[in-house]
Design a protein around this motif. Structure first.
Motif, mmCIF file in Angstrom:
data_model
loop_
_atom_site.group_PDB
_atom_site.id
_atom_site.type_symbol
_atom_site.label_atom_id
_atom_site.label_comp_id
_atom_site.label_asym_id
_atom_site.label_seq_id
_atom_site.Cartn_x
_atom_site.Cartn_y
_atom_site.Cartn_z
ATOM 1 N N LEU A 246 1.320 -1.056 0.121
ATOM 2 C CA LEU A 246 -0.226 0.005 -0.367
ATOM 3 C C LEU A 246 1.059 0.945 0.173
ATOM 4 O O LEU A 246 1.669 1.037 1.084
ATOM 5 N N VAL A 247 0.946 2.109 -1.426
ATOM 6 C CA VAL A 247 1.608 3.004 -1.086
ATOM 7 C C VAL A 247 1.219 4.404 -1.336
ATOM 8 O O VAL A 247 -0.295 4.192 -1.417
ATOM 9 N N GLU A 248 1.880 5.596 -0.480
ATOM 10 C CA GLU A 248 0.955 6.899 -0.690
ATOM 11 C C GLU A 248 1.835 7.365 -1.964
ATOM 12 O O GLU A 248 2.939 7.624 -1.765
ATOM 13 N N ILE A 249 1.640 8.023 -2.521
ATOM 14 C CA ILE A 249 2.468 8.874 -3.889
ATOM 15 C C ILE A 249 2.289 10.463 -4.354
ATOM 16 O O ILE A 249 0.795 10.894 -3.894
ATOM 17 N N ASP A 250 3.166 11.416 -4.123
ATOM 18 C CA ASP A 250 2.687 13.422 -4.386
ATOM 19 C C ASP A 250 3.130 13.207 -5.326
ATOM 20 O O ASP A 250 4.497 12.908 -6.523
ATOM 21 N N ALA A 251 2.069 13.779 -6.780
ATOM 22 C CA ALA A 251 2.207 13.432 -7.985
ATOM 23 C C ALA A 251 1.562 15.878 -8.186
ATOM 24 O O ALA A 251 1.374 16.046 -9.281
ATOM 25 N N ARG A 252 1.427 15.627 -6.864
ATOM 26 C CA ARG A 252 1.403 17.321 -6.729
ATOM 27 C C ARG A 252 2.793 18.387 -7.740
ATOM 28 O O ARG A 252 3.025 17.629 -7.798
ATOM 29 N N PRO A 253 2.175 19.094 -8.706
ATOM 30 C CA PRO A 253 3.506 19.741 -9.123
ATOM 31 C C PRO A 253 4.480 20.242 -8.775
ATOM 32 O O PRO A 253 5.567 20.464 -9.440
ATOM 33 N N GLU A 254 4.142 20.905 -7.251
ATOM 34 C CA GLU A 254 5.266 21.288 -6.548
ATOM 35 C C GLU A 254 6.912 20.034 -6.255
ATOM 36 O O GLU A 254 7.546 20.527 -6.093
ATOM 37 N N THR A 255 5.738 19.244 -6.340
ATOM 38 C CA THR A 255 6.765 17.525 -6.067
ATOM 39 C C THR A 255 7.192 17.219 -7.628
ATOM 40 O O THR A 255 8.413 16.726 -7.382
ATOM 41 N N VAL A 256 6.329 16.768 -8.840
ATOM 42 C CA VAL A 256 6.866 16.741 -9.926
ATOM 43 C C VAL A 256 8.192 17.946 -9.712
ATOM 44 O O VAL A 256 8.998 16.939 -10.850
ATOM 45 N N GLY A 257 7.403 18.852 -10.356
ATOM 46 C CA GLY A 257 9.147 19.585 -10.511
ATOM 47 C C GLY A 257 9.997 20.114 -9.957
ATOM 48 O O GLY A 257 10.961 21.317 -10.007
ATOM 49 N N ARG A 258 9.799 19.850 -8.816
ATOM 50 C CA ARG A 258 11.405 20.028 -8.111
ATOM 51 C C ARG A 258 12.749 19.920 -8.334
ATOM 52 O O ARG A 258 13.025 19.412 -8.885
ATOM 53 N N GLU A 259 13.678 21.210 -7.767
ATOM 54 C CA GLU A 259 15.130 20.724 -8.522
ATOM 55 C C GLU A 259 15.677 20.205 -7.116
ATOM 56 O O GLU A 259 15.647 19.701 -5.924
#
Length: 775
Positions: A612-625
């Motif tokens: 059972l996983v939780e994933i963060d696909a919010r723009p600020e996470t996807v585009g982080r440096e």
């Protein structure tokens, strides 16, 4: 990471059925100067070993096939008691970081009531007489040797007690045994070491011991650190490149710009021989080998070579051409019946490099009439046979030493480096220490093949009526021993005209869900890539596709995804795993938009696991440096709850480590780790390009829960965590973004996120200053 065992059941699982119940087995005392004991287990009747119809892997699976193939030579597995009180065992399986040496030491220590530190495990050389019993693969080793190893140890234990009883003229039943010391109430005491020579048998004789029951276990099932942990962390552990073989000098190979290309000629061999440290240059079957005083000098020479190459076997292939061929070779799904709702989906999975942390390497000393090889090998018998054939030597003239490996995940089923080292040593007339560059591993090493799945599922009136999956793959190479095992042991009339690959597919694929008519079939496209089974043959891709469709079915029927799985679970074991996942993973908890949970199940090799996983696909996470060159971020798995039911757990600490590694493999193959094929060659040439799970993508929270023992025998663990984790990540991503992913890895970017290394020479210049690469 947190991990723990779920509370033990109030009663242990029954000893029957299984290989290890309270039955008496036949063992042997072997003629030897000190006590040597062996097991003898008969193979099951032919009727029991018949391969069932597709989809019935609960009756007979790949692990059963591997185990039954090993049984006829189980009497050649021996435990020796030494005069110093230690017990020696030459392990006939490979240690590649999975901890099998620790698990086997625990089995012996348990059965002999001996401190773990008194057990000495070494790796056996290639032993042709073991036939299929020296093959490490399919997460099968512990399942296959659990009973033979314990039986040999039990023979030794009972012989020791009998010897003491005879010396003291007392009944065996009056003796106590603890810590390798036999004691009598009269005060008499004897150590194993003091009895080792007396207990030895001048002739081979039969012996019938009784194995300990599960209720008597004090070592099995308890967490133990690895027996090689201190040597590993202090740098004393020996790998192939650490061996001090006289005269063996560094050797590397210049390879073709396409897969399976061969060297026709070298235009500047004389000039390369004048380079600093270089002693030899020669053409071998896979390229041009160079030998020097240092590996750095070998890299310089490899880069300087000017070679004329023949074409390779897949020069015209790219991701686009491969996908067209895979789709064309995949059968169409059947038309949906009237009044049913259909879910249709197609999934593409890219090639994935099977390069472990330790690159391919071997040491070889080939002389006119003999050869000696050192390498990490999972099928050393096949290596020995094929090396002898290539060198034109008798098999008895070739000695193959199995060395511990720094990772494998299926890579060391193939003996590429050992063969190259043998060829180079013969060509040079000198010993060699051959090592592949990381770029060699990525571009010319083994890879999990590209594949394509087409699925149609239909439902009506709250039931799933049909589930069809046609899975088509670039051909997987089983020339490492699996093929011989299948054709030699389980190819029966029931299999019809199934190929080796199809047989392995049928014996390994199993849906956890009771869906109407379930069809799972494999097809292959016969292209000559360097392929292999990378920590699972088919399951991660197959299960990922299935679980995504299961989520779609749940949505069509208006059901919660986890509740839907529980409703259709085929076994109570699955429901128990799902229940623990739901509780510990807090299924359904409130999460921000763009963050979601996913769940998946897998049943392989007698074990069950769920993620059972939780994933963060919010723009600020996807585009982080991230502070590193060519870094890939994208969605991040932030939390993993993993539940495993291994049947019988030998070492909880080792099992947790296996699950943690598999979790990271599953995250990588779902999100970032894959190969791009261009004109017959992968573009990736390093871990930097490959984008395996990095520190910034590792979940901050991981909890691993081991269920109470549910069986009398251990299941397989080495590959178990990959498939459910990959599938759960994909399902979580679909829920977080509202779009079901159909191409994997999800972040398989176009355009590329890196600058590919040249096709020739692929090997880059070694950096002279690594400070600018550190972060």
């Amino acid at each position: 990471m947190t991990s723990h065992r779920a509370p033990r059941a109030t009663t242990r699982p029954p000893d029957e059925p299984g290989l290890t119940g309270r039955r008496r087995f036949l063992g042997y005392l072997l003629a030897a100067p000190t006590l040597v004991a062996a097991a003898r287990l008969a193979a099951p009747p032919a009727a029991d070993a018949a391969v069932p119809s597709p989809g019935l892997t609960d009756a007979y699976d790949l692990s059963d096939a591997l185990t039954h193939a090993a049984l006829p030579t189980s009497n050649l597995i021996t435990v020796a008691v030494n005069p110093d009180g230690t017990v020696s065992f030459a392990l006939h399986r490979a240690e590649v970081g999975q901890g099998i040496t620790t698990a086997v030491a625990m089995l012996i220590a348990e059965e002999m009531s001996l401190p773990l530190e008194k057990v000495r495990i070494t790796l056996a050389d290639a032993r042709s007489e073991l036939v299929f019993n020296q093959l490490t693969g399919g997460s099968n080793s512990i399942h296959a040797i659990y009973t033979p190893v314990r039986l040999a140890a039990a023979v030794a234990r009972e012989r020791m007690k009998l010897t003491a009883a005879q010396q003291w003229h007392v009944p065996v039943a009056e003796l106590d045994l603890a810590g390798g010391v036999i004691a009598h109430r009269s005060g008499k005491r004897a150590t194993y070491g003091s009895l080792a020579k007396t207990a030895a048998s001048p002739t081979t004789q039969e012996f019938t011991p009784q194995l300990k029951s599960a209720a008597e276990f004090t070592i099995i099932g308890r967490p133990h650190n690895r027996i090689d942990a201190l040597a590993a962390v202090t740098g004393r552990k020996q790998f192939a490149m650490d061996l001090d073989v006289p005269g063996a000098k560094p050797t590397m190979v210049r390879r073709a710009p396409t897969i399976n290309g061969t060297a026709r000629s070298i235009r500047n061999a004389d000039q390369v021989l004048t380079m600093p440290g270089i002693t030899d240059v020669a053409i071998i079957s896979t390229g041009v080998a160079v030998r020097g005083e240092t590996f750095g000098q070998c890299i310089d020479a490899v880069r300087a070579l000017d070679v004329t190459w023949s074409p390779g076997t897949v020069d015209g292939e790219s991701d686009e051409t491969l996908l067209r061929k895979l789709k064309a070779a995949t059968p169409p799904v059947k038309p949906a019946l009237p009044l049913t709702t259909a879910v249709d989906a197609e999934f593409t999975f890219a090639f994935a490099s099977n390069t472990p942390l330790e690159t391919n390497c071997a040491v070889a000393d080939v002389r006119k009439d003999r050869a000696e090889i050192w390498s990490s090998l999972k099928v050393p018998i096949i290596a020995k046979q094929q090396i002898a054939q290539r060198l034109g030597l008798l098999e008895t003239a070739v000695t193959v030493h199995v060395v511990e490996g720094g990772g494998s995940f299926g890579r060391h089923l193939f003996h590429d480096a050992a063969m190259e080292a043998a060829e180079a040593s013969r060509a040079f007339g000198k010993p060699v220490r051959l090592m592949w560059h990381r770029t060699d591993d990525f571009r010319h090493g083994r890879a999990h093949p590209m594949c394509f799945s087409r699925i149609r599922a239909t439902c009506a009136a709250g039931e799933v009526l049909t589930f069809e999956q046609y899975h088509t793959s670039v051909k997987t190479d089983f020339g490492h021993g699996f093929g011989e095992l299948i054709t030699g042991t389980v190819t029966e009339p029931e299999l019809g005209n199934y190929s080796v690959a199809q047989t392995i597919f049928l014996l390994s694929q199993r849906s956890p869900y009771a869906f109407g008519v379930t069809t799972q079939l494999l097809n292959e496209v016969p292209l000559e890539f360097h392929t292999g089974s990378m920590r699972n043959v088919y399951s991660p891709n197959v299960r990922c596709a299935q679980e995504l469709v299961v989520d779609q079915l749940a949505a069509k029927m208006g059901k919660d995804p986890l509740a839907f799985r529980r409703q259709f679970a085929r076994e109570e074991r699955y429901r128990k795993v799902l229940d623990v996942l739901a509780e510990k993973g807090r299924w359904g908890r409130s999460l921000p938009a763009g963050v979601a949970q996913g769940v998946a199940l897998a049943h392989e090799y007698k074990a069950v696991a769920g993620a059972l996983v939780e994933i963060d696909a919010r723009p600020e996470t996807v585009g982080r440096e991230v502070p590193v060159r060519e870094g890939v971020t994208g969605p991040r798995v932030t939390r993993v709850t993993f539940v495993v039911d291994p049947g019988l757990c030998i070492n909880p600490r080792g099992l947790e480590a296996q699950m943690l590694g598999g979790i990271n493999d599953g995250i990588a193959t779902a999100l970032t780790f894959g190969l791009h094929i261009d004109r017959g060659l992968p573009l990736e040439g390093s871990w930097d390009n490959g984008f395996y799970t990095r520190q910034w993508n590792v979940p901050p929270e991981v909890e691993i829960i081991i269920m109470p023992d549910s069986g009398a025998d251990p299941g397989g663990a080495g590959e178990l965590a990959v498939a459910p984790t990959m599938a759960a990540v994909a399902c979580a991503y679909a829920r977080a973004t509202g779009t079901m992913p159909t191409t994997f890895p999800i972040n398989h970017h176009d355009p590329l996120r890196f600058e590919p290394l040249p096709r020739e020479p692929s090997i880059p210049q070694s950096p002279t200053d690594g400070l600018d690469k550190a972060f």
